[in-house]
Design a protein around this motif. Structure first.
Motif, PDB file in Angstrom:
ATOM      1  N   ARG A 123     -76.078  96.632  46.418  1.00  9.53           N
ATOM      2  CA  ARG A 123     -75.433  95.333  46.219  1.00  9.53           C
ATOM      3  C   ARG A 123     -75.098  94.679  47.568  1.00  9.53           C
ATOM      4  NH1 ARG A 123     -73.003  92.541  42.178  1.00  9.53           N
ATOM      5  NH2 ARG A 123     -71.377  91.092  42.807  1.00  9.53           N
ATOM      6  N   ARG A 124     -74.591  95.468  48.508  1.00  8.58           N
ATOM      7  CA  ARG A 124     -74.228  94.900  49.815  1.00  8.58           C
ATOM      8  C   ARG A 124     -75.444  94.316  50.531  1.00  8.58           C
ATOM      9  NH1 ARG A 124     -71.957  97.821  55.130  1.00  8.58           N
ATOM     10  NH2 ARG A 124     -71.984  95.999  56.457  1.00  8.58           N
ATOM     11  N   ALA A 125     -76.570  95.026  50.477  1.00  6.55           N
ATOM     12  CA  ALA A 125     -77.788  94.523  51.111  1.00  6.55           C
ATOM     13  C   ALA A 125     -78.239  93.228  50.430  1.00  6.55           C
ATOM     14  CB  ALA A 125     -78.891  95.569  51.069  1.00  6.55           C
ATOM     15  N   ALA A 126     -78.140  93.177  49.103  1.00  2.43           N
ATOM     16  CA  ALA A 126     -78.507  91.963  48.364  1.00  2.43           C
ATOM     17  C   ALA A 126     -77.591  90.800  48.739  1.00  2.43           C
ATOM     18  CB  ALA A 126     -78.449  92.231  46.865  1.00  2.43           C
ATOM     19  N   GLU A 127     -76.319  91.094  48.951  1.00 10.54           N
ATOM     20  CA  GLU A 127     -75.376  90.052  49.389  1.00 10.54           C
ATOM     21  C   GLU A 127     -75.799  89.507  50.752  1.00 10.54           C
ATOM     22  OE1 GLU A 127     -71.555  91.966  49.414  1.00 10.54           O
ATOM     23  OE2 GLU A 127     -71.288  91.723  47.260  1.00 10.54           O
ATOM     24  N   GLU A 128     -76.175  90.396  51.672  1.00 19.02           N
ATOM     25  CA  GLU A 128     -76.567  89.957  53.006  1.00 19.02           C
ATOM     26  C   GLU A 128     -77.812  89.074  52.974  1.00 19.02           C
ATOM     27  OE1 GLU A 128     -76.578  92.868  56.094  1.00 19.02           O
ATOM     28  OE2 GLU A 128     -74.480  93.387  55.725  1.00 19.02           O
ATOM     29  N   LEU A 129     -78.658  89.275  51.966  1.00 21.24           N
ATOM     30  CA  LEU A 129     -79.862  88.449  51.826  1.00 21.24           C
ATOM     31  C   LEU A 129     -79.607  87.226  50.949  1.00 21.24           C
ATOM     32  CD1 LEU A 129     -82.548  91.239  51.369  1.00 21.24           C
ATOM     33  CD2 LEU A 129     -81.994  89.968  53.448  1.00 21.24           C
TER      34      LEU A 129
END
Length: 144
Positions: A123-129
């Motif tokens: 989820r955190r990586a998706a937020e960063e993108l």
């Protein structure tokens, strides 16, 4: 000359010196272990892998805390991802093609198992993108 004599930790060394060496070795050993005691190593992308392009998706929140294929628990707040074949521990740069945003993730799981998708992100990586609203985004993967 022995290793003990070089470091002054032989039988005649003060107990405090031997104790500090034992603590140092223990700290180094624990620092290399994963949360479940398994060794977590940083791996390099396989020779000849220069990246790939396709769709990225991200894990549903219901998987938070469940075991991944590497044995560690999925943490939605960590920068991790699932890939079908890259070795666990491989760091991959993920670039979203339509907005240029990038993040670097560590591979710790297997998947995705949907045609056209090349990576499942935390989820955190998706937020960063900036892909939480869409759920899926076109990305390019490259070795870090």
């Amino acid at each position: 000359m022995s290793v003990r004599s070089i470091f002054g930790a032989g039988p005649s060394a003060p107990r405090s010196v031997r104790g500090m060496l034992v603590l140092l070795l223990l700290a180094l050993t624990v620092g290399c272990a994963g949360r479940d005691g398994r060794q977590v190593e940083r791996a390099s992308a396989p020779s000849g892998w220069y990246g790939e392009q396709g769709q990225a998706s991200f894990y549903a929140d219901r998987y938070h805390g469940r075991r991944t294929a590497s044995g560690e628990a999925y943490d939605r707040n960590a920068l991790t991802a699932a890939h079908r074949s890259l070795p666990f521990g491989t760091r991959v740069r993920v670039t979203r093609l339509d907005n240029g945003r990038e993040t670097v993730v560590r591979i710790n799981d297997r998947g995705p198992f949907v045609r056209g998708r090349v990576i499942d992100l935390s989820r955190r990586a998706a937020e960063e993108l900036n892909m939480l609203g869409q759920g899926v985004a076109e990305v390019r993967l490259s070795p870090e």
